[in-house]
Structures are given as C-alpha cells and as structure tokens.
Design a protein around this motif. Structure first.
Motif, mmCIF file in Angstrom:
data_model
loop_
_atom_site.group_PDB
_atom_site.id
_atom_site.type_symbol
_atom_site.label_atom_id
_atom_site.label_comp_id
_atom_site.label_asym_id
_atom_site.label_seq_id
_atom_site.Cartn_x
_atom_site.Cartn_y
_atom_site.Cartn_z
ATOM 1 N N ALA A 13 0.466 -0.978 -0.052
ATOM 2 C CA ALA A 13 -0.329 -0.074 0.254
ATOM 3 C C ALA A 13 0.800 1.565 -0.079
ATOM 4 O O ALA A 13 0.548 2.291 -0.390
ATOM 5 N N PHE A 16 2.084 1.810 -3.331
ATOM 6 C CA PHE A 16 1.258 2.504 -4.668
ATOM 7 C C PHE A 16 1.471 3.732 -3.674
ATOM 8 O O PHE A 16 0.571 4.965 -4.985
ATOM 9 N N GLU A 17 0.863 4.575 -2.600
ATOM 10 C CA GLU A 17 0.786 5.777 -2.446
ATOM 11 C C GLU A 17 2.626 6.564 -2.678
ATOM 12 O O GLU A 17 1.913 7.913 -3.217
ATOM 13 N N TRP A 20 1.080 7.658 -5.997
ATOM 14 C CA TRP A 20 -0.550 8.718 -6.338
ATOM 15 C C TRP A 20 0.474 9.579 -6.137
ATOM 16 O O TRP A 20 -0.383 10.414 -6.396
ATOM 17 N N ALA A 39 -3.323 3.697 -8.355
ATOM 18 C CA ALA A 39 -2.840 4.013 -7.384
ATOM 19 C C ALA A 39 -4.037 4.091 -6.278
ATOM 20 O O ALA A 39 -2.897 3.862 -5.114
ATOM 21 N N SER A 43 -3.223 1.957 -3.661
ATOM 22 C CA SER A 43 -3.193 1.800 -2.084
ATOM 23 C C SER A 43 -3.911 2.282 -1.171
ATOM 24 O O SER A 43 -3.843 1.305 0.048
ATOM 25 N N GLY A 67 5.593 5.904 3.137
ATOM 26 C CA GLY A 67 5.299 6.423 1.785
ATOM 27 C C GLY A 67 5.851 8.090 2.183
ATOM 28 O O GLY A 67 6.528 7.753 0.796
#
Length: 115
Positions: A13, A16-17, A20, A39, A43, A67
């Motif tokens: 997650a 993906f953070e 984005w 994303a 996320s 992140g």
C-alpha cells in the motif's frame, strides 16, 4: 489473514502511495492521471485490508511513514532533488519510528472467522 501478510500488504500500500503522490505532482495526460487514480484506489484498498488485522493507528502511521520515505527517495533518485543531511536525519528518525511501531505491536490471536 495473518499479521505477516497484513504487514506485507501495508508495505505494498505504501509503494502505491508513493506512486499516487508523485502522480499528483507530475501527471500531465489522461493516461498518467488514470494511473494516479488507480494507484490511489489500490493504495487505500490495501491499507483497509491490512487495517482489518493490524491496529488501525499503527497501520496508518506505518503507511504514511513508509510513503513519506519512499517519496523522498523517489525525489532524490528520479527527480534529482538536492541532497540535504537534515532530510536524511529526519527520514532516519521516521524509519526508526516505523520499525519501533512494527516491533512494539503486540501479537494477538488470529481474528475469529467471520470478522
């Protein structure tokens, strides 16, 4: 789902953070905006899944911390952001906190089926 899988999902997650967050700054076409939206969805969906097993406060703190670290690393490596020792110091402190949260999270019995 066991805790190890939940921690692994939390790391995914956070990856993906990073995607984005970078996408919000650099997206310039429909394709890059589409990837950014995907994303975001991935996320937060994966964060929610891991939050069903891990303590929510710990999961969110680790998610945001990783992140942040990932975004700083991407800024330095890909976007040639200037290196500063103060940033390295505070990122190190943040990583120590993330590891501390992981280590100090108590082991609990597996969640009952149906929850």
């Amino acid at each position: 789902m066991n805790k190890n899988i939940a921690w692994m999902l939390l790391v995914i997650a956070a990856v993906f953070e990073v995607g984005w967050v970078v996408g919000l700054k650099y997206a310039a076409s429909y394709a890059t905006w589409g990837l950014t939206i995907v994303a975001i969805i991935v996320s937060f969906s994966v964060l929610i899944w891991s939050g069903k097993v891990l303590p929510v406060g710990t999961a969110y703190a680790v998610f945001v911390g990783l992140g942040t670290v990932g975004t700083v690393i991407v800024d330095h490596i890909i976007f040639a952001e200037p290196f500063r020792f103060s940033v390295l110091f505070f990122i190190s402190v943040l990583l120590i906190g993330v590891v501390g949260l992981k280590v100090s999270t108590p082991e609990q019995e597996e969640a009952k089926e149906g929850q």
